[in-house]
Design a protein around this motif. Structure first.
Motif, PDB file in Angstrom:
ATOM      1  N   PHE A 206       0.835  -1.212   0.000  1.00  0.00           N
ATOM      2  CA  PHE A 206       0.000   0.000   0.000  1.00  0.00           C
ATOM      3  C   PHE A 206       0.869   1.262   0.000  1.00  0.00           C
ATOM      4  O   PHE A 206       0.658   2.181  -0.790  1.00  0.00           O
ATOM      5  N   VAL A 275      -2.750   5.807   6.169  1.00  0.00           N
ATOM      6  CA  VAL A 275      -3.413   4.539   6.484  1.00  0.00           C
ATOM      7  C   VAL A 275      -4.781   4.810   7.111  1.00  0.00           C
ATOM      8  O   VAL A 275      -5.783   4.173   6.753  1.00  0.00           O
ATOM      9  N   ILE A 279      -8.403   3.612   5.541  1.00  0.00           N
ATOM     10  CA  ILE A 279      -9.264   2.695   6.304  1.00  0.00           C
ATOM     11  C   ILE A 279     -10.646   3.310   6.472  1.00  0.00           C
ATOM     12  O   ILE A 279     -11.673   2.641   6.288  1.00  0.00           O
ATOM     13  N   MET A 307      -6.177  -1.577   0.426  1.00  0.00           N
ATOM     14  CA  MET A 307      -6.686  -1.436   1.788  1.00  0.00           C
ATOM     15  C   MET A 307      -7.995  -2.196   1.968  1.00  0.00           C
ATOM     16  O   MET A 307      -8.250  -2.764   3.050  1.00  0.00           O
TER      17      MET A 307
END
Length: 319
Positions: A206, A275, A279, A307
């Protein structure tokens, strides 16, 4: 004489090596996290029903029980109070010099407590995968964190024995859609904590999407602006989505409003912020809606797909 000494030594060795009894629990420790019903108490009864359904106790007070432990040398009774300590963790035990301590305010009205229990039961628990292993829930009016004299309000905090959820009186008055959004924030928070303790290889994949192989530099933390001088290291002015991000760091440049994009100046977010952003996007948007919104930004779509796979692998149900 020597014969008897030798015989005693042999007997000691034989008995010492004899198989020990298997260890068994004493059952002397009180089961603090096992809720008991009280039909005469609406809040306790509602919490008990949730406990029966989900196996997770929900508390509205950080003091969850007490136990009589006899008396001291002077005959005074010794009462032990079991308190859910939000400041304690294995790496940083709570102490008077803790520079990052948590402070709480309890919920006053029973109506808000009941609404909080219903929120956890109907919206939160169904969205939480089992791998998060929540031992208990503590519903609160507020949590604030104090560090070096500065106070910061928090929406949630995960401690060793409980997940504390703040703003319950506020949540009680929210619409269903607003409550779902708050649950998405909670799931994002728990997912970040879980992945920090259980890293997966896909996270590195990622992060590598926002990487320039030509210069061998990661985009994280870089400035986006016109170069100050030849050789100045920065990224050319462009929307942050071009570089694979959903937002930019607003700590130093809270607003980017110039209509001429060539004059834009901002800083790329950190790895942790990135991140968290993705999410939150994965748990909030369906794949179709997200792809429609970011169709012009291939790096964003690639990171979203990675993700999404990570979140599915830990059991989060997605739209």
């Amino acid at each position: 004489m020597k014969y008897y000494i030798l015989l005693l030594g042999i007997l000691f060795f034989i008995t010492g090596c004899d198989k020990e009894n298997d260890l068994e629990p004493s059952f002397l420790e009180k089961e603090w996290f096992k809720l008991q019903d009280n039909p005469d108490d609406r809040v306790q009864h509602a919490a008990y029903e949730v406990y029966v359904a989900w196996g997770i106790p929900v508390f509205c007070n950080d003091t969850i029980g007490s136990e009589d432990r006899g008396s001291d040398h002077y005959g005074n009774p010794i009462v032990y109070y079991k308190v859910l300590d939000l400041n304690y963790n294995l790496n940083n035990p709570s102490n008077i010099n803790n520079i990052q301590s948590k402070h709480i305010s309890l919920i006053r009205e029973d109506a808000d407590k009941l609404a909080g229990i219903e929120f956890v039961d109907k919206i939160f628990f169904p969205a939480v995968p089992e791998v998060f292993h929540i031992q208990s829930i503590l519903l609160l009016d507020s949590i604030y964190e104090e560090q070096y004299g500065n106070k910061t309000l928090k929406k949630m905090h995960q401690a060793m024995e409980t997940l504390a959820i703040a703003d319950i009186p506020l949540i009680a008055g929210m619409s269903h859609e607003e409550k779902v959004e708050r649950v998405n924030e909670l799931v994002t928070f728990l997912s970040i904590n879980y992945l920090a303790k259980n890293p997966v290889a896909e996270l590195e994949t990622f992060k590598r999407v926002s990487y320039d192989p030509a210069t061998q530099r990661s985009y994280y933390g870089m400035m986006v602006r016109k170069p100050l001088y030849p050789g100045y290291i920065c990224l050319e002015p462009a929307r942050w989505e071009v570089y694979g991000f959903l937002d930019y760091s607003r700590s130093n440049y809270p607003y980017v409003t110039d209509p001429d994009i060539t004059n834009w100046r901002y800083q790329i977010v950190t790895e942790d912020e990135d991140v968290e952003d993705f999410i939150m996007a994965v748990v909030s948007y369906s794949k179709r809606d997200f792809e429609a919104a970011y169709a012009e930004y291939p790096k964003v779509l690639e990171k979203f797909e990675i993700m999404r796979g990570i979140m599915e692998s830990i059991g989060v149900e997605l739209k």
